[in-house]
Design a protein around this motif. Structure first.
Motif, PDB file in Angstrom:
ATOM      1  N   CYS A   7       0.857  -1.184   0.000  1.00 36.01           N
ATOM      2  CA  CYS A   7       0.000   0.000   0.000  1.00 36.01           C
ATOM      3  C   CYS A   7       0.893   1.234   0.000  1.00 36.01           C
ATOM      4  O   CYS A   7       1.664   1.457   0.939  1.00 36.01           O
ATOM      5  N   ARG A  21      -6.926  -7.665   2.105  1.00 37.41           N
ATOM      6  CA  ARG A  21      -6.995  -6.419   1.350  1.00 37.41           C
ATOM      7  C   ARG A  21      -8.229  -5.608   1.740  1.00 37.41           C
ATOM      8  O   ARG A  21      -8.148  -4.398   1.942  1.00 37.41           O
ATOM      9  N   LEU A  25      -8.031  -1.917   3.330  1.00 36.31           N
ATOM     10  CA  LEU A  25      -8.588  -0.777   2.614  1.00 36.31           C
ATOM     11  C   LEU A  25      -9.725  -0.094   3.372  1.00 36.31           C
ATOM     12  O   LEU A  25      -9.998   1.085   3.147  1.00 36.31           O
ATOM     13  N   HIS A  30      -5.485   3.324   7.050  1.00 36.81           N
ATOM     14  CA  HIS A  30      -5.402   3.476   5.604  1.00 36.81           C
ATOM     15  C   HIS A  30      -6.237   4.668   5.147  1.00 36.81           C
ATOM     16  O   HIS A  30      -5.791   5.473   4.315  1.00 36.81           O
ATOM     17  N   LYS A  34      -4.710   7.885   3.277  1.00 32.36           N
ATOM     18  CA  LYS A  34      -5.202   8.217   1.941  1.00 32.36           C
ATOM     19  C   LYS A  34      -5.737   9.639   1.912  1.00 32.36           C
ATOM     20  O   LYS A  34      -5.447  10.406   0.993  1.00 32.36           O
TER      21      LYS A  34
END
Length: 156
Positions: A7, A21, A25, A30, A34
């Motif tokens: 990632c 995953r 995500l 995360h 992001k």
């Protein structure tokens, strides 16, 4: 050993399967990483508008300090800086902005052509390098007339 998923937002890797995953995500770390990445590319006016629409944290309401629960809330000093940056953003239509941009770009090109020096400064090798004759071919300067190319040379 199976494939690994890396990632870029979180700078970590894990075994690449559907469960891992999905879990990564949808994870808080995360999503924060992001969001922080995309916030780097947002303009000050958009950040200021979003921050002003947030409700203040009830835990520190009236007390100095930063909220430990929601890390996205900005302090007063950061909001002042955003207001100053946002004040520079004029309100108007896209046509006005495009017209101003075109004028600014043409002025910059005119200034660039006028400010070019007549003759560029000669290249100097860094101090401590061996003499030019002892350098490998990839570091030697081209001949004064340039490299001679055979007329029948074809690339590809």
């Amino acid at each position: 050993m199976g494939k690994r998923y890396f990632c870029d937002y979180c700078d970590r890797s894990f075994q690449d399967n559907l469960h891992n995953r999905k879990k990564h995500l949808n994870g808080v770390q995360h999503l924060r990483a992001k969001r922080a990445w995309y916030d780097l590319f947002r303009d000050a006016a958009a950040i200021l508008q979003e921050e002003q629409s947030k409700k203040p944290c009830r835990k520190f309401l009236g007390l100095p300090g930063e909220c430990l629960i929601t890390l996205s809330q900005l302090g007063e000093q950061q909001l002042k800086e955003l207001r100053q940056e946002g004040a520079d953003v004029p309100l108007g239509t896209i046509e006005d902005w495009l017209e101003k941009r075109a004028k600014r770009l043409s002025a910059a090109q005119n200034n660039r052509y006028c400010s070019l020096p007549e003759k560029p400064a000669p290249f100097q090798y860094p101090l401590g390098w061996p003499p030019v004759q002892e350098l490998p071919p990839s570091l030697q300067p081209p001949p004064p007339g340039g490299w001679l190319l055979p007329p029948d040379l074809r690339w590809g």
